[in-house]
Design a protein around this motif. Sequence first.
Motif, short mmCIF file in Angstrom:
data_model
loop_
_atom_site.label_atom_id
_atom_site.label_comp_id
_atom_site.label_asym_id
_atom_site.label_seq_id
_atom_site.Cartn_x
_atom_site.Cartn_y
_atom_site.Cartn_z
N SER A 20 -5.94 12.74 1.87
CA SER A 20 -6.64 12.13 2.98
C SER A 20 -5.65 11.65 4.04
CB SER A 20 -7.48 10.95 2.48
OG SER A 20 -8.20 10.39 3.54
N PRO A 21 -5.23 12.54 4.94
CA PRO A 21 -4.28 12.12 5.98
C PRO A 21 -4.91 11.11 6.93
CG PRO A 21 -5.04 14.35 6.40
CD PRO A 21 -5.61 13.94 5.07
N HIS A 22 -4.07 10.34 7.58
CA HIS A 22 -4.48 9.32 8.56
C HIS A 22 -5.22 8.16 7.91
CE1 HIS A 22 -3.23 12.37 11.35
NE2 HIS A 22 -4.18 13.18 10.95
N VAL A 23 -4.96 7.91 6.65
CA VAL A 23 -5.57 6.80 5.94
C VAL A 23 -4.69 5.55 6.11
CG1 VAL A 23 -4.45 7.19 3.71
CG2 VAL A 23 -6.70 6.20 3.75
N THR A 24 -5.29 4.39 5.99
CA THR A 24 -4.55 3.14 6.04
C THR A 24 -4.68 2.45 4.69
OG1 THR A 24 -5.01 2.87 8.39
CG2 THR A 24 -4.32 0.91 7.20
N VAL A 25 -3.54 2.02 4.14
CA VAL A 25 -3.52 1.28 2.88
C VAL A 25 -3.18 -0.16 3.22
CG1 VAL A 25 -2.38 1.03 0.65
CG2 VAL A 25 -2.84 3.31 1.55
N ASN A 26 -4.07 -1.07 2.87
CA ASN A 26 -3.85 -2.50 3.08
C ASN A 26 -3.50 -3.16 1.76
OD1 ASN A 26 -4.55 -2.36 5.82
ND2 ASN A 26 -6.71 -2.65 5.34
N VAL A 27 -2.40 -3.90 1.74
CA VAL A 27 -2.01 -4.68 0.57
C VAL A 27 -2.46 -6.11 0.83
CG1 VAL A 27 -0.11 -5.46 -0.86
CG2 VAL A 27 -0.04 -3.17 0.13
N ILE A 28 -3.34 -6.62 -0.05
CA ILE A 28 -3.90 -7.95 0.12
C ILE A 28 -3.43 -8.84 -1.02
CG2 ILE A 28 -6.03 -9.31 0.29
CD1 ILE A 28 -7.37 -6.73 1.36
N GLU A 29 -2.84 -9.96 -0.68
CA GLU A 29 -2.41 -10.94 -1.68
C GLU A 29 -2.98 -12.29 -1.31
OE1 GLU A 29 1.85 -10.74 -1.84
OE2 GLU A 29 1.83 -8.69 -2.61
N ASN A 30 -3.64 -12.93 -2.27
CA ASN A 30 -4.27 -14.24 -2.06
C ASN A 30 -5.23 -14.24 -0.88
OD1 ASN A 30 -2.80 -15.34 -4.22
ND2 ASN A 30 -1.05 -15.74 -2.88
N GLY A 31 -5.97 -13.16 -0.71
CA GLY A 31 -6.97 -13.07 0.34
C GLY A 31 -6.44 -12.79 1.73
N VAL A 32 -5.13 -12.49 1.85
CA VAL A 32 -4.51 -12.24 3.16
C VAL A 32 -3.84 -10.87 3.15
CG1 VAL A 32 -2.79 -13.07 4.81
CG2 VAL A 32 -4.10 -14.71 3.47
N ILE A 33 -4.03 -10.10 4.21
CA ILE A 33 -3.36 -8.80 4.32
C ILE A 33 -1.88 -9.05 4.56
CG2 ILE A 33 -3.15 -6.68 5.66
CD1 ILE A 33 -6.11 -6.88 6.31
N THR A 34 -1.05 -8.62 3.59
CA THR A 34 0.39 -8.84 3.71
C THR A 34 1.12 -7.60 4.21
OG1 THR A 34 0.71 -8.22 1.38
CG2 THR A 34 0.43 -10.57 1.88
N GLU A 35 0.48 -6.44 4.10
CA GLU A 35 1.15 -5.20 4.50
C GLU A 35 0.11 -4.15 4.84
OE1 GLU A 35 4.57 -2.30 2.57
OE2 GLU A 35 3.74 -3.93 1.38
N LYS A 36 0.37 -3.39 5.90
CA LYS A 36 -0.47 -2.25 6.28
C LYS A 36 0.41 -1.01 6.33
CE LYS A 36 -4.37 -3.86 8.87
NZ LYS A 36 -5.32 -3.42 9.86
N LYS A 37 -0.01 0.03 5.63
CA LYS A 37 0.74 1.28 5.63
C LYS A 37 -0.16 2.37 6.19
CE LYS A 37 3.32 0.00 1.53
NZ LYS A 37 3.66 0.34 0.15
N HIS A 38 0.28 3.00 7.25
CA HIS A 38 -0.46 4.12 7.86
C HIS A 38 0.12 5.40 7.27
CE1 HIS A 38 -2.48 1.48 10.66
NE2 HIS A 38 -1.32 0.87 10.84
#
Length: 98
Positions: free
Chosen positions: A33-51
Amino acid sequence: IIKNAKSQNMGRKDIIKIDSRFDVNLDVIGYVSPHVTVNVIENGVITEKKHIELPKRLSNIIRCRNPRCISSTEQELEHVFLLDSKGEYRCLYCDTKA
């Protein structure tokens, strides 16, 4: 898993939630799935976004269909595909399209 969730930017999107942190091969995600975004969430807050985009090189994710390719006959050899200028993957050894 949530399918066809409403999205302001994309219209519709799918969401997958994974409860614990583990290593994921992002090349596989980019290939599927190209052009997907992966969000890393820790303690209810987005800490990292990977495109994630299409990876330029795939190793041991898909196999060459050419029965005469060296990667089909040599068991220890990696199955390597490179992204060409047309956006298609081709075998590194025999140039067969995936």
